[in-house]
Design a protein around this motif. Structure first.
Motif, short mmCIF file in Angstrom:
data_model
loop_
_atom_site.label_atom_id
_atom_site.label_comp_id
_atom_site.label_asym_id
_atom_site.label_seq_id
_atom_site.Cartn_x
_atom_site.Cartn_y
_atom_site.Cartn_z
N LEU A 91 -12.24 22.17 -40.05
CA LEU A 91 -11.69 22.93 -38.92
C LEU A 91 -11.92 22.19 -37.61
N LEU A 92 -13.02 21.45 -37.52
CA LEU A 92 -13.32 20.71 -36.29
C LEU A 92 -12.34 19.56 -36.05
N ASP A 93 -11.62 19.16 -37.09
CA ASP A 93 -10.65 18.08 -36.96
C ASP A 93 -9.25 18.58 -36.64
N GLU A 94 -9.07 19.90 -36.60
CA GLU A 94 -7.75 20.46 -36.31
C GLU A 94 -7.44 20.32 -34.81
N PRO A 95 -6.24 19.84 -34.45
CA PRO A 95 -5.89 19.65 -33.04
C PRO A 95 -6.02 20.95 -32.24
N GLY A 96 -6.69 20.85 -31.10
CA GLY A 96 -6.79 21.98 -30.19
C GLY A 96 -7.86 22.99 -30.51
N VAL A 97 -8.56 22.84 -31.66
CA VAL A 97 -9.56 23.82 -32.07
C VAL A 97 -10.95 23.36 -31.62
N GLU A 98 -11.69 24.24 -30.97
CA GLU A 98 -13.06 23.95 -30.56
C GLU A 98 -13.94 25.16 -30.89
N LEU A 99 -15.18 24.89 -31.28
CA LEU A 99 -16.18 25.94 -31.46
C LEU A 99 -17.29 25.72 -30.46
N PHE A 100 -17.84 26.83 -29.94
CA PHE A 100 -18.90 26.77 -28.95
C PHE A 100 -20.04 27.69 -29.39
N VAL A 101 -21.27 27.28 -29.06
CA VAL A 101 -22.44 28.08 -29.41
C VAL A 101 -23.44 28.09 -28.26
N ALA A 102 -24.27 29.14 -28.25
CA ALA A 102 -25.44 29.20 -27.37
C ALA A 102 -26.61 29.67 -28.21
N ARG A 103 -27.81 29.26 -27.82
CA ARG A 103 -29.00 29.54 -28.62
C ARG A 103 -29.98 30.45 -27.88
N VAL A 104 -30.75 31.16 -28.68
CA VAL A 104 -31.91 31.90 -28.20
C VAL A 104 -33.07 31.49 -29.09
N ASP A 105 -34.14 31.01 -28.49
CA ASP A 105 -35.31 30.56 -29.24
C ASP A 105 -34.93 29.53 -30.31
N GLY A 106 -34.01 28.66 -29.96
CA GLY A 106 -33.64 27.56 -30.84
C GLY A 106 -32.63 27.90 -31.92
N GLU A 107 -32.25 29.18 -32.06
CA GLU A 107 -31.30 29.59 -33.09
C GLU A 107 -29.98 29.97 -32.45
N VAL A 108 -28.87 29.63 -33.12
CA VAL A 108 -27.56 30.03 -32.62
C VAL A 108 -27.49 31.54 -32.56
N ALA A 109 -27.22 32.07 -31.37
CA ALA A 109 -27.19 33.51 -31.17
C ALA A 109 -25.81 34.02 -30.79
N CYS A 110 -24.92 33.13 -30.39
CA CYS A 110 -23.57 33.54 -30.01
C CYS A 110 -22.64 32.37 -30.28
N ALA A 111 -21.42 32.69 -30.67
CA ALA A 111 -20.45 31.65 -30.99
C ALA A 111 -19.06 32.14 -30.67
N CYS A 112 -18.13 31.21 -30.51
CA CYS A 112 -16.72 31.57 -30.39
C CYS A 112 -15.88 30.37 -30.75
N VAL A 113 -14.60 30.64 -31.01
CA VAL A 113 -13.62 29.60 -31.29
C VAL A 113 -12.56 29.66 -30.21
N THR A 114 -12.10 28.51 -29.71
CA THR A 114 -10.95 28.47 -28.82
C THR A 114 -9.88 27.58 -29.44
N VAL A 115 -8.64 27.91 -29.13
CA VAL A 115 -7.50 27.12 -29.59
C VAL A 115 -6.59 26.87 -28.39
N ALA A 116 -6.30 25.62 -28.11
CA ALA A 116 -5.34 25.24 -27.07
C ALA A 116 -4.10 24.67 -27.75
N ALA A 117 -2.95 25.27 -27.47
CA ALA A 117 -1.70 24.83 -28.09
C ALA A 117 -0.53 25.26 -27.21
N ASN A 118 0.44 24.38 -27.07
CA ASN A 118 1.67 24.71 -26.34
C ASN A 118 1.44 25.12 -24.89
#
Length: 252
Positions: free
Chosen positions: A158-185
């Motif tokens: 999925l990380l190799d798909e054009p326009g797709v990005e995943l983002f994360v933030a951590r609390v105490d070193g562990e991923v606590a929140c995530a999201c996906v964005t897609v840029a197209a057209n």
């Protein structure tokens, strides 16, 4: 900044923009999972396995009888769950034995984004990708993906798909929140914005939204919001445009 038709994005455009971007996202997801992607004028479908199920993204408000019949056939043959998204709220699908609910499509025009209060990172490593999966599965209650199988929901491809990005933030070193964005057209959209229960009410969701919006600041951005998410998104510059109707076999 303008959208792909070189006219300013308006609230009235949001359902069609969301429809097109959702199709791009789910096509990318389907390809990365090795699932069948079916494209028609009026809809895009991804036929997954018994855990992923069938996902249908309606692309036009005026589906033909043939398109409706094909969607019904796909639903009958699919491994459940079956989920269908209608950004136009124009197609009645109750005859397929599914329940429905509505969520607002929101649109943010191009504009500056304040810095996030905590570090937000683009996902590049397998460990971060798995952390994002776990955070999303927990926050959305996606029991279909339990017991957890690393790389099933978000394959590395999925990380190799054009326009797709995943983002994360951590609390105490562990991923606590995530999201996906897609840029197209010429515009962007957000998906799977999820915060683990232990990290809620700590500003982590806002931080991930800010961090993921920053690369999209110069283009219009849409999303489909839960009722709980609307106040946050409004503070980030989004405005409600129209209701999107979601249909699911899990709500039957």
């Amino acid at each position: 900044m303008t959208n792909s038709t070189d006219t300013p994005a308006r609230l009235a455009d949001a359902p069609r923009l969301q429809a097109r971007n959702s199709a791009a996202f789910w096509a990318a997801t389907g390809r990365s999972r090795g699932h069948e992607v079916i494209r028609r004028r009026g809809f895009l479908a991804v036929a997954g396995d018994e855990r992923a199920g069938l996902r249908v993204l309606i692309q036009e408000p005026d589906l033909t009888a043939d398109e409706l019949a094909e969607m019904a056939g796909l639903a009958r043959e699919a491994a459940e769950p079956v989920d269908m998204e209608d950004p136009f709220s124009a197609t009645e699908l109750g005859h397929l034995g599914m329940g429905s609910w509505q969520m607002p499509i929101m649109l943010r025009p191009p504009g500056g984004v304040e810095p996030a209060a905590v570090p937000v990172q683009r996902v590049r490593s397998e460990s971060d990708l798995h952390g994002a999966e776990r955070a999303v599965i927990e926050s959305f209650g996606l029991h279909r993906f339990e017991p957890y199988r690393p790389g099933e929901m978000f394959p590395a491809a999925l990380l190799d798909e054009p326009g797709v990005e995943l983002f994360v933030a951590r609390v105490d070193g562990e991923v606590a929140c995530a999201c996906v964005t897609v840029a197209a057209n010429g515009f962007g959209s957000h998906y799977w914005v999820g915060t683990t229960e232990a990290a809620r009410s700590r500003g982590i969701g806002r931080a991930v939204m800010l961090g993921s919006l920053a690369p999209l600041a110069q283009i219009p951005v849409t999303l489909t919001a839960s009722k709980l998410g609307v106040p946050l998104y409004e503070k980030l510059g989004f405005a409600s445009a129209a209701p999107s109707t979601w249909w699911s076999s899990s709500r039957a």
